[in-house]
Design an enzyme around this catalytic site. Structure first.
Site, PDB file in Angstrom:
ATOM      1  N   HIS A 154      -3.759 -13.484  -1.084  1.00  0.00           N
ATOM      2  CA  HIS A 154      -2.418 -13.276  -0.532  1.00  0.00           C
ATOM      3  C   HIS A 154      -2.108 -14.410   0.436  1.00  0.00           C
ATOM      4  O   HIS A 154      -2.946 -14.767   1.278  1.00  0.00           O
ATOM      5  CB  HIS A 154      -2.338 -11.973   0.271  1.00  0.00           C
ATOM      6  CG  HIS A 154      -2.544 -10.737  -0.527  1.00  0.00           C
ATOM      7  ND1 HIS A 154      -1.664 -10.299  -1.486  1.00  0.00           N
ATOM      8  CD2 HIS A 154      -3.533  -9.821  -0.490  1.00  0.00           C
ATOM      9  CE1 HIS A 154      -2.109  -9.180  -2.011  1.00  0.00           C
ATOM     10  NE2 HIS A 154      -3.250  -8.870  -1.436  1.00  0.00           N
ATOM     11  N   HIS A 182       0.862  -1.191   0.000  1.00  0.00           N
ATOM     12  CA  HIS A 182       0.000   0.000   0.000  1.00  0.00           C
ATOM     13  C   HIS A 182       0.897   1.240   0.000  1.00  0.00           C
ATOM     14  O   HIS A 182       0.858   2.044   0.940  1.00  0.00           O
ATOM     15  CB  HIS A 182      -0.930   0.027   1.230  1.00  0.00           C
ATOM     16  CG  HIS A 182      -2.155  -0.824   1.046  1.00  0.00           C
ATOM     17  ND1 HIS A 182      -2.914  -1.248   2.108  1.00  0.00           N
ATOM     18  CD2 HIS A 182      -2.769  -1.308  -0.054  1.00  0.00           C
ATOM     19  CE1 HIS A 182      -3.933  -1.977   1.659  1.00  0.00           C
ATOM     20  NE2 HIS A 182      -3.862  -2.022   0.349  1.00  0.00           N
ATOM     21  N   ASP A 220      -8.932 -10.836  -0.771  1.00  0.00           N
ATOM     22  CA  ASP A 220      -8.156 -10.347   0.387  1.00  0.00           C
ATOM     23  C   ASP A 220      -8.592 -10.990   1.707  1.00  0.00           C
ATOM     24  O   ASP A 220      -7.757 -11.186   2.611  1.00  0.00           O
ATOM     25  CB  ASP A 220      -8.314  -8.825   0.516  1.00  0.00           C
ATOM     26  CG  ASP A 220      -7.484  -8.070  -0.514  1.00  0.00           C
ATOM     27  OD1 ASP A 220      -6.413  -8.564  -0.908  1.00  0.00           O
ATOM     28  OD2 ASP A 220      -7.913  -6.985  -0.918  1.00  0.00           O
ATOM     29  N   TYR A 256      -2.798  -8.415   9.440  1.00  0.00           N
ATOM     30  CA  TYR A 256      -3.563  -8.072   8.234  1.00  0.00           C
ATOM     31  C   TYR A 256      -4.976  -7.628   8.631  1.00  0.00           C
ATOM     32  O   TYR A 256      -5.496  -6.621   8.150  1.00  0.00           O
ATOM     33  CB  TYR A 256      -3.598  -9.313   7.343  1.00  0.00           C
ATOM     34  CG  TYR A 256      -4.123  -9.109   5.948  1.00  0.00           C
ATOM     35  CD1 TYR A 256      -3.248  -8.842   4.901  1.00  0.00           C
ATOM     36  CD2 TYR A 256      -5.476  -9.225   5.666  1.00  0.00           C
ATOM     37  CE1 TYR A 256      -3.713  -8.690   3.609  1.00  0.00           C
ATOM     38  CE2 TYR A 256      -5.941  -9.070   4.377  1.00  0.00           C
ATOM     39  CZ  TYR A 256      -5.068  -8.805   3.354  1.00  0.00           C
ATOM     40  OH  TYR A 256      -5.542  -8.651   2.075  1.00  0.00           O
ATOM     41  N   HIS A 294     -12.011  -5.828   1.140  1.00  0.00           N
ATOM     42  CA  HIS A 294     -11.986  -4.613   1.932  1.00  0.00           C
ATOM     43  C   HIS A 294     -12.243  -3.354   1.120  1.00  0.00           C
ATOM     44  O   HIS A 294     -12.062  -2.233   1.626  1.00  0.00           O
ATOM     45  CB  HIS A 294     -10.618  -4.491   2.642  1.00  0.00           C
ATOM     46  CG  HIS A 294      -9.486  -4.137   1.720  1.00  0.00           C
ATOM     47  ND1 HIS A 294      -8.836  -2.923   1.827  1.00  0.00           N
ATOM     48  CD2 HIS A 294      -8.938  -4.769   0.687  1.00  0.00           C
ATOM     49  CE1 HIS A 294      -7.910  -2.857   0.901  1.00  0.00           C
ATOM     50  NE2 HIS A 294      -7.951  -3.964   0.198  1.00  0.00           N
ATOM     51  N   HIS A 315     -11.569  -8.482  -7.275  1.00  0.00           N
ATOM     52  CA  HIS A 315     -11.234  -7.195  -6.653  1.00  0.00           C
ATOM     53  C   HIS A 315     -10.340  -6.435  -7.623  1.00  0.00           C
ATOM     54  O   HIS A 315      -9.477  -7.039  -8.267  1.00  0.00           O
ATOM     55  CB  HIS A 315     -10.520  -7.508  -5.329  1.00  0.00           C
ATOM     56  CG  HIS A 315     -10.024  -6.347  -4.547  1.00  0.00           C
ATOM     57  ND1 HIS A 315     -10.616  -5.110  -4.536  1.00  0.00           N
ATOM     58  CD2 HIS A 315      -8.964  -6.264  -3.684  1.00  0.00           C
ATOM     59  CE1 HIS A 315      -9.945  -4.314  -3.715  1.00  0.00           C
ATOM     60  NE2 HIS A 315      -8.940  -4.980  -3.200  1.00  0.00           N
ATOM     61  N   GLU A 318      -8.141  -3.875  -6.989  1.00  0.00           N
ATOM     62  CA  GLU A 318      -6.922  -3.205  -6.526  1.00  0.00           C
ATOM     63  C   GLU A 318      -5.724  -3.745  -7.308  1.00  0.00           C
ATOM     64  O   GLU A 318      -5.686  -4.909  -7.723  1.00  0.00           O
ATOM     65  CB  GLU A 318      -6.742  -3.413  -5.007  1.00  0.00           C
ATOM     66  CG  GLU A 318      -5.832  -2.360  -4.399  1.00  0.00           C
ATOM     67  CD  GLU A 318      -5.864  -2.331  -2.866  1.00  0.00           C
ATOM     68  OE1 GLU A 318      -6.580  -3.135  -2.244  1.00  0.00           O
ATOM     69  OE2 GLU A 318      -5.137  -1.482  -2.295  1.00  0.00           O
ATOM     70  N   ASP A 345      -2.795  -4.774  -6.861  1.00  0.00           N
ATOM     71  CA  ASP A 345      -2.011  -5.974  -6.551  1.00  0.00           C
ATOM     72  C   ASP A 345      -2.653  -7.227  -7.146  1.00  0.00           C
ATOM     73  O   ASP A 345      -2.002  -8.276  -7.238  1.00  0.00           O
ATOM     74  CB  ASP A 345      -1.788  -6.136  -5.039  1.00  0.00           C
ATOM     75  CG  ASP A 345      -3.046  -5.991  -4.226  1.00  0.00           C
ATOM     76  OD1 ASP A 345      -3.910  -5.189  -4.595  1.00  0.00           O
ATOM     77  OD2 ASP A 345      -3.165  -6.677  -3.193  1.00  0.00           O
TER      78      ASP A 345
END
Ligand code: FEO
Length: 395
Positions: A225, A23, A164, A192, A145, A79, A81, A83
């Site tokens: 992850h 992040h 996530d 996390y 999230h 998701h 994001e 990553d």
């Protein structure tokens, strides 16, 4: 390179042993991480999520060794994001028309990042994609999230691709929960949760209850992850339920920064006072200028109460404490008590400021705190011990 999960599912992600910050620079990573992408081969071939952008070329090159890219029928993006979506441009250059299944918010997010009008198919909870012997069932998981997050459940093989949720920043060559150190695994999982998911705990609880009500068998949880939960996979779901419900352990954390050791000496005297009243409680001291901020946050998450300390500087508090109280405020901890302390030479605002931060962050403020001038003498340290005793008694 990939590894086989079962007859139909192959892991095709990237283990990133070098990662130390995530992040941007916000989240410390001590044990590396992985970006998990999964290739499902049934009558249809489906790719679930991709990897972070720096590994895009490597990802696509390795994927080509597993499958002819033109044989990929669908892409599922749980998701948006970066990553997880970072390799999409590299992949979509090769297979530009392949449908991408994601939530409506997922479309906004992926378009917002890449400004591409790919063949998006919006899905919502309960929508099902038939891929052969198995179906893929989508479950929106808003704010787990991000607003676009979703889970994908694979029937028959009973695999939950949770993105996530239930993940950890934890690299391992073994990738399964029964093959790694449980202490390391849970240490990364709680960090996390505390640093990323805690603000959404009420939604975590509701989502888990919703999934439990569906009464679907879950034989494996494959997050995006870290480690895959295959041995007793529901253990992490049960743990999330505990973390999501005003979690606390029998711990008091004394969190401070100090200029000329006065506030540190106060912290140590406070700990002595607490221990005189309760010699079972886990008392931990953290100097915020010497301790990783995400680790401090994890310790706050575990605590039933905190004492926050800073000397007054320029009518305010030291910057390492300012960062912690700002971060803690956004993480919306519940069911925690607190008070403030600190030294001062002239104006002495720090304790009031820290107390205000505690209130704003939703902590129950036990009292208005304790201040000592300059560097406390024996009488001052006695007052701190007494304060520690009263604080422990008030919990
Ligand atoms: Fe792992 Fe929210 O991205």
């Amino acid at each position: 390179m990939g590894f086989t999960i079962n007859e139909k599912v192959t892991w095709v992600g990237k283990i990133d042993w070098e990662l130390r910050r995530f992040h941007g620079d916000e989240y410390s990573v001590d044990r590396g991480s992985s970006y998990n992408s999964y290739l499902i081969r049934d009558e249809k071939t489906v790719l679930v999520d991709t990897v972070w952008k720096p590994f895009a070329k490597e990802f696509v090159a390795n994927l080509k060794k597993e499958v002819d890219l033109n044989d990929i029928d669908f892409i599922v993006m749980n998701h948006g994001e970066i990553d997880h979506s970072g390799a999409l441009p590299e992949l979509m250059r090769e297979i530009p028309d392949t449908p991408i299944y994601c939530t409506a918010n997922g479309i906004k997010s992926i378009k917002g990042h890449f400004h591409e009008n790919w063949n998006f198919i919006p899905v919502k909870t309960g929508d099902t994609l038939k891929i052969g012997q198995n179906d893929l069932v989508f479950v929106e998981a808003r704010m787990l999230h991000w607003p676009d997050s979703m889970f994908t459940y694979m029937t028959n093989d009973n695999i939950l691709f949770s993105n996530d949720a239930f993940g950890q920043h934890y690299a391992s060559e073994y990738m399964y929960n029964d093959l790694v150190s449980p202490d390391e695994l849970y240490s990364e999982a709680i960090k996390y949760y505390a640093n990323i998911l805690n603000p959404f705990s009420s939604l975590v609880k509701r989502k888990i209850e919703e999934v439990v009500k569906l009464d679907i068998p879950i034989d494996m949880i494959c997050p995006s992850h870290g480690i895959i939960w295959r041995k007793d996979p529901l253990q992490i779901v049960e743990q999330y339920m505990k973390w999501a419900q005003d979690y606390q352990e029998d711990q008091i954390s004394i969190i401070y920064d100090t200029m000329w050791e006065g506030t540190r000496r106060m912290a140590e005297a406070l700990a002595e006072g607490i221990k005189e009243v309760d010699d079972k409680v886990n008392i931990k001291l953290f100097n915020t200028s010497k301790t990783d901020k995400n680790d401090v946050i994890t310790e706050i998450f575990k605590s039933k109460a905190v004492l926050l300390g800073s000397p007054t500087v320029n009518g305010s508090i030291l910057t390492s404490m300012a960062a912690i109280v700002d971060l803690a405020g956004g993480l919306k901890f519940k069911n925690k008590k607190g008070a403030a302390f600190g030294t001062y030479g002239w104006s002495g605002e720090s304790v009031k400021i820290l107390t205000q931060h505690l209130e704003n962050a939703g902590f129950e403020v036990v009292n208005q705190g304790i201040r000592e001038m300059w560097n406390p003498d024996d009488a001052g340290l006695d007052r701190c011990r007494e304060f520690g005793r009263e604080f422990a008694q008030a919990l």
